[in-house]
Design a protein around this motif. Structure first.
Motif, PDB file in Angstrom:
ATOM      1  N   GLY A 437       0.860  -1.170   0.000  1.00 17.08           N
ATOM      2  CA  GLY A 437       0.000   0.000   0.000  1.00 17.08           C
ATOM      3  C   GLY A 437       0.899   1.224   0.000  1.00 17.08           C
ATOM      4  N   ASP A 438       0.424   2.306  -0.562  1.00 15.31           N
ATOM      5  CA  ASP A 438       1.290   3.484  -0.613  1.00 15.31           C
ATOM      6  C   ASP A 438       1.570   4.033   0.783  1.00 15.31           C
ATOM      7  OD1 ASP A 438      -1.501   4.001  -0.791  1.00 15.31           O
ATOM      8  OD2 ASP A 438      -1.114   6.087  -1.329  1.00 15.31           O
ATOM      9  N   GLY A 439       0.661   3.799   1.711  1.00 17.26           N
ATOM     10  CA  GLY A 439       0.884   4.243   3.086  1.00 17.26           C
ATOM     11  C   GLY A 439       1.887   3.350   3.797  1.00 17.26           C
ATOM     12  N   SER A 440       1.593   2.070   3.815  1.00 14.62           N
ATOM     13  CA  SER A 440       2.449   1.125   4.548  1.00 14.62           C
ATOM     14  C   SER A 440       3.879   1.111   4.027  1.00 14.62           C
ATOM     15  CB  SER A 440       1.908  -0.305   4.408  1.00 14.62           C
ATOM     16  OG  SER A 440       0.562  -0.390   4.737  1.00 14.62           O
ATOM     17  N   ILE A 462       3.335  -1.193  -5.888  1.00 17.40           N
ATOM     18  CA  ILE A 462       2.581  -0.339  -4.970  1.00 17.40           C
ATOM     19  C   ILE A 462       1.182  -0.134  -5.537  1.00 17.40           C
ATOM     20  CG2 ILE A 462       2.490   1.908  -3.823  1.00 17.40           C
ATOM     21  CD1 ILE A 462       5.541   2.137  -4.332  1.00 17.40           C
ATOM     22  N   LEU A 463       0.175  -0.518  -4.767  1.00 16.34           N
ATOM     23  CA  LEU A 463      -1.196  -0.195  -5.170  1.00 16.34           C
ATOM     24  C   LEU A 463      -1.490   1.182  -4.581  1.00 16.34           C
ATOM     25  CD1 LEU A 463      -3.095  -3.588  -4.799  1.00 16.34           C
ATOM     26  CD2 LEU A 463      -1.866  -2.662  -6.762  1.00 16.34           C
ATOM     27  N   ASN A 464      -1.168   2.181  -5.367  1.00 15.22           N
ATOM     28  CA  ASN A 464      -1.213   3.557  -4.861  1.00 15.22           C
ATOM     29  C   ASN A 464      -2.615   4.131  -5.035  1.00 15.22           C
ATOM     30  OD1 ASN A 464      -1.000   6.305  -4.482  1.00 15.22           O
ATOM     31  ND2 ASN A 464       1.063   6.431  -5.348  1.00 15.22           N
ATOM     32  N   ASN A 465      -3.325   4.249  -3.932  1.00 11.43           N
ATOM     33  CA  ASN A 465      -4.671   4.839  -3.976  1.00 11.43           C
ATOM     34  C   ASN A 465      -4.689   6.190  -3.265  1.00 11.43           C
ATOM     35  OD1 ASN A 465      -4.373   3.922  -1.392  1.00 11.43           O
ATOM     36  ND2 ASN A 465      -6.035   2.429  -1.477  1.00 11.43           N
ATOM     37  N   GLN A 466      -3.529   6.706  -2.981  1.00  9.93           N
ATOM     38  CA  GLN A 466      -3.304   7.986  -2.302  1.00  9.93           C
ATOM     39  C   GLN A 466      -4.032   8.074  -0.969  1.00  9.93           C
ATOM     40  OE1 GLN A 466      -4.403  11.247  -5.036  1.00  9.93           O
ATOM     41  NE2 GLN A 466      -5.964  11.944  -3.607  1.00  9.93           N
ATOM     42  N   TYR A 467      -4.368   6.941  -0.416  1.00  8.22           N
ATOM     43  CA  TYR A 467      -5.079   6.912   0.861  1.00  8.22           C
ATOM     44  C   TYR A 467      -4.539   5.835   1.760  1.00  8.22           C
ATOM     45  CZ  TYR A 467      -8.854  10.191   0.151  1.00  8.22           C
ATOM     46  OH  TYR A 467      -9.568  11.342   0.004  1.00  8.22           O
ATOM     47  N   LEU A 468      -4.730   6.024   3.043  1.00 10.45           N
ATOM     48  CA  LEU A 468      -4.736   4.909   3.969  1.00 10.45           C
ATOM     49  C   LEU A 468      -6.078   4.252   3.684  1.00 10.45           C
ATOM     50  CD1 LEU A 468      -3.396   6.837   7.097  1.00 10.45           C
ATOM     51  CD2 LEU A 468      -2.117   5.210   5.679  1.00 10.45           C
ATOM     52  N   GLY A 469      -6.066   3.453   2.629  1.00 11.41           N
ATOM     53  CA  GLY A 469      -7.313   3.061   1.987  1.00 11.41           C
ATOM     54  C   GLY A 469      -8.281   2.315   2.901  1.00 11.41           C
ATOM     55  N   ASN A 470      -7.717   1.452   3.715  1.00 14.46           N
ATOM     56  CA  ASN A 470      -8.579   0.676   4.593  1.00 14.46           C
ATOM     57  C   ASN A 470      -9.308   1.579   5.578  1.00 14.46           C
ATOM     58  OD1 ASN A 470      -9.651  -1.716   5.452  1.00 14.46           O
ATOM     59  ND2 ASN A 470      -7.687  -2.674   5.772  1.00 14.46           N
TER      60      ASN A 470
HETATM   61 MG   LIG Z   1      -3.145   3.253   0.131  1.00 14.80          MG
END
Ligand SMILES: [Mg+2]
Ligand SMILES: Cc1ncc(C[n+]2csc(CCOP(=O)(O)OP(=O)(O)O)c2C)c(N)n1
Lengths: 578, 164
Positions: A437-440, A462-470
């Protein structure tokens, strides 16, 4: 007999244990150990952060089944591995952590870089030792390896004060261990096994619920045999992904919060649930009092304390999964269970895992499907924690166990990348991919230096969703779409509260993962469109050395199915608004 | 519900911390805890009185057994045992009447007066929880100044608790 210093004894003992690789970082109170390594055969890998060293040891252990080892200094070195120990402890991973400590003469005086490492790590290790006398050191190391790798495995820490590292004594590595207070029981009680078999034979709707214990005891074949002989559908936990072949008709896939519809349905409708090496984690059971209400529960586990800890067990069988299953298979009748299999198949068809496959958007699930396809499920995949972890769990079709490595119990962001490096050290000939994840990823991405400098070829997607997606998903579903502090692109200039993310309008994402990769001399690729996913992955696999793909996936994609926290497995949400 | 649990452990530093930390971390309640060396200096006995239902008691014994330094756990299920606790109790004796009454009660409970000061006495009493509570209740009207209890000690009758 030869005389050696404590530090030399330590290094020699690790070599006697056939330790292939040790991860860590030096410091004042561990310097004699590092000095003893100099010129020795011990393969030591210098990490950039001790937390990463502990996760590397963990990844090595999970992927090989052998204990992982890390060495750190006292105080901050030791506190930095706390997360790694807790991660390994929760997931029953055999690990040895060795920490330097201030000299015995100053312990308790708040000496420079003193921390009560034993006190701090007591609840997150299977056991820990403070070695106060160099004469006890070799024996302690032997015991540490024995405890870490037997019974229900777990991390063991050995704290070695400075003066003990420097003291001299005769060295003979013990051949045997005998700990009167520690005797794991491997053989299941035959009476209990018979009872379990009887219940299975009478059952019409049995389900096997398979956890890490099956992987630890190498009982994959026995599970397969049992399920085929008696036609029992099999669901697995996150950690047991790959323990049961996912392409067979009896495979239900993962159970629980983000498990499959058919797995959750099957467990809830079962008349017998046979849990093997699984611990009824709340992410698996959902609301406990509603879990498998109609079922008798058989629980096979090596840890007596896991029995009836959460769910009342009707027939406990304490012991090693493989040994017990071997006997159970003989006692279980061959049975077709046609109706039950038909019902299960219908659930599979009713709600298979799905996402929007027909548009051109870059869905994260698609990326994982492609990785699965291109690697034929034979690569080692590690994950961080979050949505990408669950999509990986759902869509990566691991061929075997020990190919999907993820922090399950503790849910540790920052685990995946160092664990991938550790796994590669243990499996130099396997493709290793860290799905991040982009955050982790930003929690331990500094370890790229270790990968590059040691020519450890680890690919990062990186599955970059620009979020702490969860976090964002939970906020969307359960907190009125109030995206409080979950956006990783948010800048000072952004509106204070924003719930309308949009890649085009949002500030530029930092860091630029491509440039960042390039700064390590590593291939970096950015993918923003679906059509480029496959070519980029292919290019990555063709590349020698590390590589990073920054996949700009749909930013508000959600994981389904989902059982909300605290809800019953019956209350699965299979898709948004539906 | 209260259950005595007897735990034989390696007599090493840090073992008490391991056990008390386990109770704290898992949310088990301790009513009393009593630790001492056994006839074998390498082994200590901890007698813990646990508060909770059967399921909690089961978890307590299993979790204790899981600790590497724990040699044996006995929850005295279906075995006869002896339970004793010692208490030192300082009681007000401001006037002669109360002093006489306390001396009388001490006799009734087969306790002992072990210290006499101008305005208080210290009574030593041992027995099970009920006996100690009954005595406390009886002397309460005179004013309990201070009490100190050792915690419950338990041994099973016969041979069922030996380490092999
Ligand atoms: Mg993310
Ligand atoms: C060390 C740590 N801190 C916080 C959390 C809580 N948490 C769980 S998932 C998540 C978001 C992870 O974001 P990212 O890595 O980008 O993954 P995504 O969900 O977007 O795929 C957070 C903050 C955690 N699991 N671990």
């Amino acid at each position: 007999m030869e005389k050696k210093t404590g530090a030399q004894i330590l290094v020699e003992s690790l070599l006697k244990e056939n330790v292939e690789v040790v991860f860590g970082l030096p410091g004042g109170q561990a310097l004699p150990i590092f000095d003893a390594m100099h010129g020795s055969k011990l393969n030591f890998i210098l990490t950039r952060h001790e937390q990463a060293a502990s996760h590397m040891a963990d990844g090595y252990a999970r992927s090989t089944g052998k204990p992982g080892v890390c060495i750190v200094t006292s105080g901050p070195g030791a506190t930095n591995i706390v997360t790694g120990l807790a991660t390994a402890y929760m997931d029953s991973v055999p690990m040895i952590a060795i920490s330097g400590q201030v000299a015995t003469s100053v312990i308790g005086q708040d000496a420079f870089q003193e921390a009560d490492t034993i006190g701090i790590t007591r609840p997150i290790t299977k056991h820990n030792f403070l070695v106060k006398d160099v004469k006890d050191l070799a024996k302690t190391i032997k015991e540490a390896f024995y405890i870490a790798t037997t019974g229900r495995p777990g991390p063991v820490l050995v704290d070695v004060p400075f003066d003990v590292q420097r003291s001299v004594c005769e060295f003979a590595y013990p051949e045997k261990v005998e700990i009167r207070s520690y005797k794991p029981n491997y053989n299941g009680h035959i009476g209990q096994i018979k009872k379990a078999a009887e219940v299975i034979n009478k059952s019409e709707r049995p389900v096997l619920y398979v956890g890490t214990g099956v992987v630890v005891s190498n009982a994959e074949d026995e599970i397969l045999e049992l399920s085929k002989k008696a036609n029992i559908p099999v669901t697995n936990t996150l950690l047991a992904i790959g323990a049961y072949p996912c392409n067979t008709n009896l495979s239900l896939g993962m159970l629980g919060m983000h498990g499959t519809y058919c797995a959750n349905k099957a467990v809830q409708s079962a008349d017998v649930v046979i849990a093997v090496g699984a611990r009824f984690d709340d992410r698996c059971t959902g609301k406990v009092c509603d879990f498998a209400r109609k079922a008798k529960i058989i629980h096979v586990d090596i840890d007596p304390a896991a029995i009836s800890k959460i769910v009342d067990v009707d027939i406990p069988v304490v012991g090693d999964a493989k040994t017990i299953l071997k006997e159970m298979v003989c006692l279980v009748d061959r049975k077709e269970r046609k109706n039950w299999i038909k019902t299960v198949d219908a659930w599979k068809e009713e709600h298979p895992l799905s996402y929007e496959r027909n548009d051109d958007n870059l869905h994260p699930q698609y990326v994982i499907e492609k990785i699965s396809e291109l690697t034929k499920g034979e690569a080692i995949i590690t994950t961080e924690v979050g949505q990408h972890q669950m999509w990986s769990a759902q869509y990566y079709k691991a061929k075997r166990s020990r190919l999907f490595l993820s922090s399950g119990g503790l849910g540790t962001m920052g685990f995946g990348y160092p664990a991938a490096i550790g796994a590669k050290f243990g499996n130099p000939n396997k493709e290793v991919i860290a799905v991040a994840g982009d955050g982790s990823f930003q929690m331990n991405m500094q370890e790229m230096a270790v990968a590059v400098l040691n020519s450890v070829d680890v690919k990062v997607v990186i599955l970059n969703n620009q979020y702490l997606g969860n976090v964002r998903q939970w906020q969307e579903m359960f907190y009125g779409k109030r995206y409080s502090h979950s956006c990783l692109a948010k800048r000072k200039e952004c509106p204070k509260w924003c719930n309308t993310p949009n890649r085009d309008a949002c500030p530029v994402y930092v860091p630029d993962f491509v440039k960042w990769a390039e700064s390590y001399g590593v291939l970096g690729i950015r993918v923003t469109e679906k059509k480029d996913v496959e070519p980029a992955l292919k290019k990555m696999f063709e590349t020698k050395g590390s590589a990073v793909i920054d996949m700009w996936v749909e930013i508000e994609e959600n994981i389904f199915p989902m059982v909300p926290a605290g809800a019953s497995l019956d209350d699965m949400i299979t898709r948004m608004n539906g | 519900m209260r259950h005595p649990v007897s735990v034989l452990v390696e007599n090493k530093s840090g073992v008490l911390a391991r056990i008390s930390a386990l109770f704290a971390a898992r949310g088990f309640n301790i009513a009393s805890l009593c630790v001492s060396e056994t006839e074998d200096a390498a082994i200590s006995r901890m007698t813990i009185v646990v508060k909770g239902n059967e399921a909690i008691l089961e978890q307590v014994t299993k979790q204790l057994n899981k600790l590497v330094d724990v040699i044996k756990v006995n929850d005295f299920k279906d075995i006869g045992y002896i339970e004793k606790e010692l208490a030192l109790i300082k009681i007000n004796t401001v006037n002669k009447i109360s002093r006489d009454e306390i001396i009388r009660l001490t006799g009734v409970f087969r306790a002992k007066i072990i210290d006499v000061s101008p305005d208080s006495v210290i009574v030593e009493i041992s027995g099970d929880e009920n006996k100690l509570n009954a005595f406390m209740k009886a002397v309460l009207p005179y004013g309990l100044k201070e009490t100190c209890k050792t915690g419950v000690s338990v041994l099973c009758r016969g041979n069922s608790g030996k380490v092999k």
